[in-house]
Design an enzyme around this catalytic site. Sequence first.
Site, PDB file in Angstrom:
ATOM      1  CB  ILE A 315      -0.936  -0.004   1.217  1.00 11.93           C
ATOM      2  CG1 ILE A 315      -1.867  -1.214   1.138  1.00 11.93           C
ATOM      3  CG2 ILE A 315      -1.744   1.291   1.274  1.00 11.93           C
ATOM      4  CD1 ILE A 315      -2.870  -1.317   2.268  1.00 11.93           C
ATOM      5  N   PRO A 316       1.109   1.853  -1.152  1.00  7.08           N
ATOM      6  CG  PRO A 316       0.895   2.678  -3.328  1.00  7.08           C
ATOM      7  CD  PRO A 316       0.295   1.686  -2.366  1.00  7.08           C
ATOM      8  CB  CYS A 317       1.787   5.363   2.750  1.00  6.51           C
ATOM      9  SG  CYS A 317       3.036   4.369   3.568  1.00  6.51           S
ATOM     10  CG  HIS A 318       6.475   4.628  -1.198  1.00  5.58           C
ATOM     11  ND1 HIS A 318       5.807   3.438  -1.016  1.00  5.58           N
ATOM     12  CD2 HIS A 318       6.843   4.657  -2.520  1.00  5.58           C
ATOM     13  CE1 HIS A 318       5.780   2.764  -2.156  1.00  5.58           C
ATOM     14  NE2 HIS A 318       6.398   3.491  -3.084  1.00  5.58           N
ATOM     15  NE  ARG A 319       3.800   3.769  -5.775  1.00  6.43           N
ATOM     16  CZ  ARG A 319       3.229   2.711  -6.316  1.00  6.43           C
ATOM     17  NH1 ARG A 319       1.951   2.737  -6.663  1.00  6.43           N
ATOM     18  NH2 ARG A 319       3.940   1.588  -6.514  1.00  6.43           N
TER      19      ARG A 319
END
Length: 349
Positions: A315-319
């Site tokens: 779940i790409p919260c880094h994006r």
Amino acid sequence: MISEKEQKRYYKALLAKDSTYDGIFFVGIKTTGIFCHATCPARKPKYENCTFYETAEEALLSGFRPCKRCKPLSFPREIPPLVQKMIELVEENPEKRWKDQDFADLGIHSMTARRQFKKVYGMTFVQYARSRRMGIALKSIKEGEKTIDTQLDMGYDSPSGFYDAFSKIMGSNPKKSKEIKSLSADWIDTILGPMMSIADDDYLYLLEFVDRRGLEREIERLRNRMNASIVPGKTRINEQIKEELALYFDKQLDEFKTPYLCIGSDFQKSVWQALTAIERGKTSSYKELANAIGNPNGMRAVGNANGANQLAIIIPCHRVIQTDGSLGGYGGGIERKKWLLKHEKEYSD
């Protein structure tokens, strides 16, 4: 990350007992379970038995304890007697979670302990105790099934004795119930540092870098919400995410297919679902994310939900970045966020 070239340079400094490297690196000795300074007078280990770290906290989280001969945590000053006593108390009972009353019983105020530790180590006593406690648990996870074979050497009389102690370190015991789930925690080595996965035979529930701040609280929330017992081990889901991560870092994975289950509120789930819609190689702002879920005034709440994500990379919260284009925060560390965005941009080009 410490490159192979730097590691070899550090090893030469260790053999030469080069004092200019004290405080620059710490070395964990796999055969003894301790970590040292470059100038430690003890017999020098073989290179293959050394693991190098840039901070003491990293060494502690990897399960190493400070050497009693070179006292690596004392650099560049001697350890005050009170601080030394508290370190000894941690070693006597590493699974203990310290409270204000515990400090009072020692005749000191918790803030005094905090200041003295911060002054000497650059971390508070609670951080030290937590890192040591989590380090023992994470080392057990890293060793996986080998742990059962060596538990007698650790002072436990039975598998249940070991698991009881492990459970205390990983979080409070789940409520007594016939509905207790069993989850397996596994260790994953990556180019960005070690990660931990927690899964059963059906779903992945947690994937995090082991040095993430607040990891212990995340694990405890997961245990409580699922009334689960977490033990070192592997399931087909642990193995699947390990294989997919290796492909991801090699730029050979089209999409993650490991089945996962998000544990959170409906609002948090809506944010996490929106995160998965951000294309690899692209970014979104907190404002754009709030608009995407139909809550344009909820940027702060969106940020909090972003930080509560328990499935790093998948779940790409880094994006998610700031509206002005700055990176903003990331639970795994800003350098990792920068690396991941660059990696994914190259991945997509």
